[in-house]
Design an enzyme around this catalytic site. Structure first.
Site, PDB file in Angstrom:
ATOM      1  CE  LYS A   1      -4.018  -1.890   2.401  1.00  0.00           C
ATOM      2  NZ  LYS A   1      -4.856  -1.749   3.601  1.00  0.00           N
TER       3      LYS A   1
ATOM      4  CG  ASP B   1      -9.944  -1.603   6.135  1.00  0.00           C
ATOM      5  OD1 ASP B   1      -8.880  -2.110   6.525  1.00  0.00           O
ATOM      6  OD2 ASP B   1     -11.022  -2.241   6.119  1.00  0.00           O
TER       7      ASP B   1
HETATM    8  P1  IMP Z   1      -6.510  -4.548   4.273  1.00  0.00           P
HETATM    9  O1  IMP Z   1      -7.153  -3.283   3.809  1.00  0.00           O
HETATM   10  O2  IMP Z   1      -5.046  -4.362   4.548  1.00  0.00           O
HETATM   11  O3  IMP Z   1      -7.258  -5.187   5.401  1.00  0.00           O
HETATM   12  O4  IMP Z   1      -6.504  -5.533   3.034  1.00  0.00           O
HETATM   13  C1  IMP Z   1      -7.624  -6.227   2.652  1.00  0.00           C
HETATM   14  C2  IMP Z   1      -7.329  -7.353   1.727  1.00  0.00           C
HETATM   15  O5  IMP Z   1      -7.528  -6.898   0.404  1.00  0.00           O
HETATM   16  C3  IMP Z   1      -5.945  -7.988   1.764  1.00  0.00           C
HETATM   17  O6  IMP Z   1      -6.087  -9.370   1.577  1.00  0.00           O
HETATM   18  C4  IMP Z   1      -5.249  -7.368   0.584  1.00  0.00           C
HETATM   19  O7  IMP Z   1      -4.280  -8.229   0.026  1.00  0.00           O
HETATM   20  C5  IMP Z   1      -6.390  -7.164  -0.371  1.00  0.00           C
HETATM   21  N1  IMP Z   1      -6.153  -6.007  -1.212  1.00  0.00           N
HETATM   22  C6  IMP Z   1      -6.112  -4.705  -0.809  1.00  0.00           C
HETATM   23  N2  IMP Z   1      -5.864  -3.912  -1.859  1.00  0.00           N
HETATM   24  C7  IMP Z   1      -5.737  -4.723  -2.940  1.00  0.00           C
HETATM   25  C8  IMP Z   1      -5.449  -4.469  -4.310  1.00  0.00           C
HETATM   26  O8  IMP Z   1      -5.245  -3.342  -4.766  1.00  0.00           O
HETATM   27  N3  IMP Z   1      -5.420  -5.556  -5.111  1.00  0.00           N
HETATM   28  C9  IMP Z   1      -5.624  -6.829  -4.665  1.00  0.00           C
HETATM   29  N4  IMP Z   1      -5.874  -7.109  -3.393  1.00  0.00           N
HETATM   30  C10 IMP Z   1      -5.932  -6.062  -2.533  1.00  0.00           C
END
Ligand code: IMP
Length: 193
Positions: A14, A70
């Site tokens: 990110k 998020d």
């Molecule tokens: P969090 O926001 O860090 O809780 O991530 C949520 C989930 O979504 C995680 O499994 C990330 O790998 C996935 N994720 C977040 N952004 C992306 C993206 O841009 N592409 C693919 N997966 C994503």
């Protein structure tokens, strides 16, 4: 003149994507840089709630303005799951391969593969919160395609393209992605105010 911004995430993917989008306009400061090494709670049950919770945590515990984000993947045929549980879909180890395998398994035999990514950015300044949402519609591929990006990128086909996020260059993904769209709204807000 660069404004310093704390980005409340421990996820290097990110940081990389958001730094590319910010393109040197702000100095991003990470959680480690401010001495925050503990896991920030994400317990509200919604994407928007968790984004706010993370940014407020930094503000309240470290006294710094900051933003967080998020993201969740919402799959229509699965009642919009995994949603807020996207990272933990296949278990606490947050393994992208296991997560994708579980999603593909759960969609086996289903014709409706419509899905969307939703990102909420929460910006806390002087204790006031503002949120910015970005959505990209698309569908879940039948199998993995491409090796770029991260997370669920190999199985997400954004609307209007016949390639996955993992087959796109970073600029192409950022232009249409959930995160890119939320960041553009956030940037317009920062420029305007
Ligand atoms: P969090 O926001 O860090 O809780 O991530 C949520 C989930 O979504 C995680 O499994 C990330 O790998 C996935 N994720 C977040 N952004 C992306 C993206 O841009 N592409 C693919 N997966 C994503």
């Amino acid at each position: 003149m660069h404004m310093k911004m704390v980005f409340a995430t421990g996820n290097p993917n990110k940081v990389r994507e958001i730094s590319q989008i910010l393109d040197g306009r702000f100095d991003l400061v990470g959680l480690k840089d401010i001495g925050c090494t503990e896991e920030i709670p994400e317990t509200t049950g919604t994407i928007q709630g968790n984004a706010i919770q993370k940014a407020m945590y930094v503000y309240e515990n470290y006294g710094m303005d900051c933003f967080s984000e998020d993201t969740g993947l919402e799959v229509f045929a699965l009642d919009m799951e995994p949603g807020v549980d996207t990272a933990l879909y296949a278990g606490p180890q947050k393994d992208p391969e296991a997560n994708m395998a579980k999603l593909l398994r759960n969609l086996e035999g289903k014709t409706d593969r419509k899905a969307r990514f939703r990102t909420v950015i929460a910006f806390v300044k002087g204790g006031e919160v503002k949120t910015f949402e970005g959505i990209v519609e698309g569908k879940i591929a039948l199998g993995k395609r491409g090796t770029k990006g991260f997370g669920y990128d190999p199985i997400f086909l954004p609307e209007g393209k016949d390639i996955s996020f993992a087959q796109m260059d970073k600029d192409e993904k950022n232009k249409i992605s959930h995160r890119g769209r939320a960041m553009n709204k956030f940037l317009s807000y920062l420029k305007g105010g």
